[in-house]
Write a protein that holds these residues in place. Structure first.
Motif, PDB file in Angstrom:
ATOM      1  N   GLN A   1       0.839  -1.192   0.000  1.00 50.75           N
ATOM      2  CA  GLN A   1       0.000   0.000   0.000  1.00 50.75           C
ATOM      3  C   GLN A   1       0.882   1.253   0.000  1.00 50.75           C
ATOM      4  O   GLN A   1       0.999   1.964   1.008  1.00 50.75           O
ATOM      5  CB  GLN A   1      -0.930  -0.004   1.216  1.00 50.75           C
ATOM      6  N   PRO A   2       1.548   1.537  -1.120  1.00 51.06           N
ATOM      7  CA  PRO A   2       2.430   2.708  -1.176  1.00 51.06           C
ATOM      8  C   PRO A   2       1.660   4.009  -0.975  1.00 51.06           C
ATOM      9  O   PRO A   2       0.517   4.145  -1.431  1.00 51.06           O
ATOM     10  CB  PRO A   2       3.032   2.622  -2.581  1.00 51.06           C
ATOM     11  N   GLN A   3       2.290   4.963  -0.302  1.00 46.45           N
ATOM     12  CA  GLN A   3       1.668   6.259  -0.039  1.00 46.45           C
ATOM     13  C   GLN A   3       2.073   7.324  -1.066  1.00 46.45           C
ATOM     14  O   GLN A   3       1.403   8.344  -1.194  1.00 46.45           O
ATOM     15  CB  GLN A   3       2.061   6.732   1.358  1.00 46.45           C
ATOM     16  N   SER A   4       3.159   7.102  -1.782  1.00 53.66           N
ATOM     17  CA  SER A   4       3.610   8.076  -2.789  1.00 53.66           C
ATOM     18  C   SER A   4       2.596   8.165  -3.922  1.00 53.66           C
ATOM     19  O   SER A   4       2.037   7.159  -4.352  1.00 53.66           O
ATOM     20  CB  SER A   4       4.980   7.673  -3.349  1.00 53.66           C
ATOM     21  N   ARG A   5       2.392   9.366  -4.403  1.00 56.65           N
ATOM     22  CA  ARG A   5       1.460   9.596  -5.507  1.00 56.65           C
ATOM     23  C   ARG A   5       2.120  10.467  -6.567  1.00 56.65           C
ATOM     24  O   ARG A   5       2.669  11.527  -6.270  1.00 56.65           O
ATOM     25  CB  ARG A   5       0.178  10.277  -5.003  1.00 56.65           C
ATOM     26  N   GLY A   6       2.042   9.995  -7.804  1.00 57.42           N
ATOM     27  CA  GLY A   6       2.619  10.721  -8.919  1.00 57.42           C
ATOM     28  C   GLY A   6       1.552  11.267  -9.835  1.00 57.42           C
ATOM     29  O   GLY A   6       0.402  11.477  -9.435  1.00 57.42           O
ATOM     30  N   ASN A   7       1.907  11.459 -11.115  1.00 58.37           N
ATOM     31  CA  ASN A   7       0.931  12.018 -12.053  1.00 58.37           C
ATOM     32  C   ASN A   7       1.307  11.720 -13.496  1.00 58.37           C
ATOM     33  O   ASN A   7       2.459  11.413 -13.809  1.00 58.37           O
ATOM     34  CB  ASN A   7       0.798  13.531 -11.846  1.00 58.37           C
ATOM     35  N   ILE A   8       0.297  11.820 -14.332  1.00 58.59           N
ATOM     36  CA  ILE A   8       0.450  11.765 -15.791  1.00 58.59           C
ATOM     37  C   ILE A   8       0.176  13.173 -16.296  1.00 58.59           C
ATOM     38  O   ILE A   8      -0.882  13.753 -16.016  1.00 58.59           O
ATOM     39  CB  ILE A   8      -0.563  10.796 -16.445  1.00 58.59           C
ATOM     40  N   THR A   9       1.131  13.746 -17.014  1.00 55.41           N
ATOM     41  CA  THR A   9       0.939  15.071 -17.590  1.00 55.41           C
ATOM     42  C   THR A   9       1.306  15.032 -19.071  1.00 55.41           C
ATOM     43  O   THR A   9       1.716  14.001 -19.595  1.00 55.41           O
ATOM     44  CB  THR A   9       1.793  16.128 -16.859  1.00 55.41           C
ATOM     45  N   LEU A  10       1.176  16.162 -19.738  1.00 51.07           N
ATOM     46  CA  LEU A  10       1.366  16.207 -21.184  1.00 51.07           C
ATOM     47  C   LEU A  10       2.771  16.642 -21.579  1.00 51.07           C
ATOM     48  O   LEU A  10       3.390  17.476 -20.908  1.00 51.07           O
ATOM     49  CB  LEU A  10       0.363  17.172 -21.811  1.00 51.07           C
TER      50      LEU A  10
END
Length: 576
Positions: free
Chosen positions: A420-429
């Protein structure tokens, strides 16, 4: 009659028999191929689409195959399934050949953005992110491990999506996908799954791995759902076609259809009467949404994309499991090695009897304690060809996988991870067009809790290796000799060393999700019925809608989600 003469006659007979066998086999193979590509060609596979369909399903991956199959059960509804890739080759059906699909034409072959906290042992600190491109999607190139996670994984999910709500769909998926599949048998599997968990500190769970392997071959939703449906008259499948944009009406509140780039390079518009359903995955779904004008206002503005709907969470909340590979050599001959795989006996077992080593995925089992766990991969030798697709620096790869040049080495590979990782990333353009890949930043190990959680997984692995039963195999835990970690005590028991190795060698578990989160709150991208908030006739059904990670492999969960989504779309009462 001389021995030489007799030998010559025998050899001539053998060669004649072999030649006849090869000739006949060649004729059979040729006829089979001709039949497959002509007589057996599914009627649903089309070259050119109609102008309009009731449902357009974007992406023929794990979820897309389910949705297209289920919706086309209604003969009065027309369904178009669009896929950017084509067919996977025959090699993909061999479970242990999964890594060989990476970096080929059936892989989107993404790479992450440069990572600050992880991937330090990778070229430009970028991790490879394989994603399936073709009919079956990532389900045609994954390791086929089955899991529904833990009941507590679903506690933060919206109303109607609890573990209890999904349980009937889990049962259905298990039946259809043939779970538990074909397991790795032998002394190693017996020892591992037979360990007494009471000897460990805390509540430890050890389980025999389950999978979706059927008759020695890969069994994905492509086989279980799409193939049984692909001769239906109301289902059309358009491959090698890229969806370039989602189209909207003049008021920009209702989806009209999609704009597609066909295999010949031409562009066309296809209308949807009822809905467009995005099943393109955790990377491609938010990417398509944003280039179509649905996403964070600032992201769209910076890329000169007209804003259709400002949805700030599109592309956010991205998560993935991160595996720390721990190599353990063994003295006992109980593991899978490259040399064993390549023997004539094993090849015959597989192609004649659909059994043996090649009929498995090599995964022995899993162990967990709390939110920390690992997968035990019973393969003792790794091929250096994997270096090209992993994006490791050469020296780091060879340090982490010491058996890269020994095809006969006995051993196991432990993949330790935070469930259950707590790190959160993103998808961008990157740009305004679908033709340019998006930016993928999983933000691995950005949250320090993930480091501690992964260290607990490493400790659990060491605890198990050090048991009296496991010691009978003569295990020796390999400690990578990485330059920046050399000043530390060379043992995984040292938290500074384990953290250093983690930040250098940890690799994706291929479990991305969360980038178009489902929720009951206003910030969620889709509601509990998987409808995109603020947009009519647009729905998302894939791993991007997961609110939180699954404590295990998510593929089977995504199949269950697609099954429930089909019931929601068709207004079929819940199966509870």
């Amino acid at each position: 009659m001389s021995f030489f003469f007799v030998s010559t006659i025998c050899l001539q007979v053998i060669f004649t028999v072999m030649w006849n066998y090869v000739f006949v086999s060649g004729i059979v193979l040729l006829v089979s191929l001709l039949y497959h590509y002509n007589v057996a060609r599914p009627s649903s596979i089309i070259e050119y689409p109609e102008d309009r369909y009731d449902y357009i399903v974007v992406g023929a991956g794990t979820a897309g195959c389910v949705i297209a199959s289920r919706l086309s059960e209604l003969p009065n509804k027309s369904v178009l399934l669009i896929e950017a890739g084509g067919y996977f080759n025959w090699l993909s059906t061999i479970p242990l050949a999964a890594p060989l699909m990476q970096g080929t034409a059936v892989d989107w072959a993404y790479k992450t953005e440069t990572q600050y906290y992880a991937a330090r042992g990778f070229v430009k600190h970028q991790a490879s992110w394989p994603r399936g491109k073709g009919l079956g999607g990532s389900g045609q190139m994954n390791f086929l491990v089955h899991s529904f996670g833990k009941p507590e994984d679903y506690k933060q999910w919206p109303t109607g999506w609890s573990y209890h709500n999904l349980a009937p769909y889990f049962d259905k998926v298990s039946r259809i996908m043939g779970v538990p599949g074909i397991s790795v048998e032998g002394d190693l599997a017996k020892l591992f799954t037979g360990l007494d968990t009471s000897q460990f500190y805390g509540d430890v769970t050890i389980e025999k791995a389950e999978n979706t392997i059927k008759r020695g071959k890969r069994f994905s939703t492509y086989h279980a759902y799409l193939q049984p449906a692909w001769n239906r008259k109301n289902l059309h499948i358009l491959s090698d076609t890229l969806v370039a944009k989602i189209l909207f009406d003049d008021d920009k509140k209702i989806v009209d259809g999609i704009k597609a780039k066909f295999r010949d390079g031409s562009l066309g518009r296809i209308a949807a009467n009822d809905e467009v359903i995005l099943c393109a995955g955790a990377v491609n779904t938010p990417h398509l949404m944003m280039v179509s004008g649905v996403g964070p206002f600032e992201e769209l503005r910076q890329n000169r994309i007209p804003v259709i709907k400002n949805l700030s969470e599109v592309g956010k909340n991205l998560f993935d499991h991160l595996n720390v590979p721990m190599y353990v050599s063994l003295e006992a001959p109980v593991s899978i090695t490259l040399r064993k795989m390549q023997t004539l006996a094993e090849i015959m077992k597989y192609f004649v009897f659909e059994s043996g080593i090649l009929a498995t995925n090599g995964v022995i089992g899993t162990a967990s304690r709390g939110n920390s766990g690992f997968v035990l991969f019973g393969v003792g030798s790794q091929d250096e060809k994997l270096l090209n697709v992993s994006n490791y620096e050469t020296e780091v790869f060879r340090s982490v996988f010491p058996s890269y040049n020994n095809s006969a080495q006995e051993g196991v590979l432990i993949l330790a991870t935070c469930l259950q990782p707590q790190s959160r990333g993103n998808i961008t353009l990157n740009t305004y067009t679908i033709l340019d890949p998006p930016r993928i930043d999983p933000a691995y190990l950005e949250n320090s809790e993930d480091v501690r959680c992964t260290q607990d997984a490493i400790t659990l692995a060491l605890d198990i290796i050090e048991t009296a039963d496991f010691q009978k195999l003569g295990p020796k835990v390999h400690t990578p000799d990485i330059e920046d970690c050399q000043h530390l005590p060379q043992t995984y028991r040292n938290e500074h060393y384990s953290e250093c190795i983690m930040r250098y060698s940890a690799v994706t578990a291929y479990h991305p999700g969360g980038s178009c989160r489902m929720g009951d709150d206003r910030e969620a991208v889709v509601d509990r019925r998987l409808r995109v908030n603020g947009i009519k006739k647009l729905r998302i059904v894939d791993g991007s809608i997961l609110p939180t990670p699954i404590s295990g492999t998510p593929n089977s969960v995504i199949i269950a989600i697609a099954e429930r989504a089909a019931d929601v779309i068709l207004n079929i009462p819940s199966k509870q």
